[in-house]
Write an enzyme that holds these catalytic residues in place. Structure first.
Site, PDB file in Angstrom:
ATOM      1  N   MET A 321       0.833  -1.203   0.000  1.00 33.49           N
ATOM      2  CA  MET A 321       0.000   0.000   0.000  1.00 33.49           C
ATOM      3  C   MET A 321       0.867   1.252   0.000  1.00 33.49           C
ATOM      4  O   MET A 321       0.592   2.218  -0.717  1.00 33.49           O
ATOM      5  CB  MET A 321      -0.944   0.017   1.203  1.00 33.49           C
ATOM      6  N   TRP A 324       2.349   1.618  -3.368  1.00 31.99           N
ATOM      7  CA  TRP A 324       1.343   2.049  -4.342  1.00 31.99           C
ATOM      8  C   TRP A 324       1.218   3.566  -4.351  1.00 31.99           C
ATOM      9  O   TRP A 324       1.032   4.185  -5.408  1.00 31.99           O
ATOM     10  CB  TRP A 324      -0.003   1.410  -4.005  1.00 31.99           C
ATOM     11  N   HIS A 325       1.338   4.200  -3.186  1.00 30.96           N
ATOM     12  CA  HIS A 325       1.258   5.662  -3.141  1.00 30.96           C
ATOM     13  C   HIS A 325       2.433   6.311  -3.861  1.00 30.96           C
ATOM     14  O   HIS A 325       2.298   7.422  -4.385  1.00 30.96           O
ATOM     15  CB  HIS A 325       1.224   6.145  -1.685  1.00 30.96           C
ATOM     16  N   GLY A 326       3.584   5.661  -3.868  1.00 28.69           N
ATOM     17  CA  GLY A 326       4.749   6.226  -4.539  1.00 28.69           C
ATOM     18  C   GLY A 326       6.006   5.479  -4.141  1.00 28.69           C
ATOM     19  O   GLY A 326       6.026   4.751  -3.141  1.00 28.69           O
TER      20      GLY A 326
END
Length: 389
Positions: A321, A324-326
């Protein structure tokens, strides 16, 4: 044009919302208008160009090409599944689904001049994966082009969610609303749109202007602590406001996009927080990463202790997670910080069964647990902001 960020967007959106109200009222052609409205709004939203390996390509062309290819992949996988394909085919389909996002995330690390990440790619990828996961489990029997492409590209939710599920979306697509249901949808939609204006354009804007921005260039413990509180409240009202707009628009078109926030700052522990914060994202990771890993680990007896599987599942889920944000370190640290909190909460609850902090219903213990949880959340969002890095 980024959705829901300025009043010009809302002015333009009236040209698709008013006909949607008329179509819904008379129960005629609302699906057709939903498709037309999505195409029209996407044409406006994706008016920029991207430098793709030295070539200037319209974002709209990138988006259309991406969606069409993903539909072809789902069609081919559905055909293979009907013929009894192996799990290797399933994993290969998921890998191909993920390739555009992986390229957009990691190629700029080595070639910064190539920005392949177009608006909404991260969120569309979840929808793409959801379809093929549903096909693998026999829950999705057909992938018709119009409902599929509308699901992927539905304009209110394309840029930042909430993340819908294909089977839930198609239920709305296939239903015929009565006048009473239409009135309820309009009422719910208008209520959420006004909530969005309150959250995003009043509360978040005031916090940003008078609290967050003045602290941006400051240093010191007290300034950082103040920044932490400001960023926590700003991020919530800004993102919850966006989600309220997206859900409100969806309701007017007859699509019940799932809620994304449910009073997250009254969470009693970190598990409760992830049942209230960015719910469409956390539930997606829970269902498709954590639960799958835990099931496979327990079935395959990978570990002697089931809690080991659970803890590693937290690390895997929250690590992904964060990634996924960066790819920046503060996103990865944010993910692992939450994994650690989930592990500690699980351990504490098992070690001290019936502990008052997590389970006592008394006002004092409940208030204390909420206060502690809020500050653990605020620290995580300070990490997420990148200020500490």
């Amino acid at each position: 044009m980024t959705p829901f960020t300025d009043f010009l967007y809302f002015g333009i959106s009236l040209y698709v919302l008013i006909p949607a109200l008329i179509a819904g009222l008379f129960k005629r052609g609302w699906r057709t208008w939903l498709v037309i409205a999505t195409v029209a709004m996407l044409t406006i939203q994706y008016s920029n160009t991207r430098d793709v390996f030295g070539n200037a390509i319209s974002e709209l062309i990138l988006l259309a090409g991406y969606a069409f290819i993903q539909w072809i992949i789902s069609i081919l996988f559905l055909s293979a599944r009907r013929k009894g394909s192996s799990r290797i085919t399933f994993y290969f389909a998921l890998f191909v689904n993920l390739l555009p996002l992986l390229a957009a995330k990691f190629i700029p690390l080595f070639q910064p001049e190539y920005s392949l990440l177009f608006l909404g790619l991260s969120y569309i990828t979840f929808r793409v994966l959801d379809v093929n996961i549903g096909i693998q489990h026999g829950l999705i029997k057909e992938v018709r082009p119009i409902p599929y492409l509308t699901f992927l590209l539905f304009f209110p939710t394309i840029s930042s969610g909430p993340i819908d599920r294909y089977r839930r979306f198609t239920e709305d697509w296939n239903r015929e609303r009565t006048r009473g249901q239409f009135a309820q949808d309009v009422d719910g939609g208008v209520h959420r749109i006004f909530t969005g204006f309150l959250y995003k354009f009043i509360l978040a804007a005031l916090i940003k202007q008078y609290w967050l921005d003045p602290l941006t260039e400051t240093t010191g413990f007290l300034q950082t602590a103040s920044y932490m509180y400001a960023y926590t409240f700003y991020l919530f009202f800004d993102f919850a406001g966006y989600s309220a707009f997206a859900i409100g628009f969806s309701y007017i078109f007859g699509i019940h996009t799932p809620e994304n926030f449910n009073l997250p700052f009254i969470s009693r522990d970190i598990r409760d927080f992830w049942n209230r914060w960015h719910m469409s994202l956390s539930f997606w990771f829970r269902d498709n990463i954590y639960n799958r890993f835990l099931f496979a680990a327990l079935k395959g007896k990978w570990f002697k202790n089931s809690q080991t599987a659970s803890y590693l599942g937290y690390l895997l889920t929250m690590g992904l997670m964060g990634l996924w944000h960066g790819t920046a370190w503060h996103y990865v640290a944010y993910g692992f910080y939450h994994a650690l909190l989930l592990i500690l909460t699980n351990w504490f609850d098992r070690k001290y069964k019936g502990n008052r902090l997590l389970n006592d219903k008394g006002y004092f213990w409940r208030a204390l647990s909420i206060l502690i949880t809020f500050h653990l959340i605020a620290i995580s969002l300070l990490i997420f902001s990148g200020r500490l890095f």
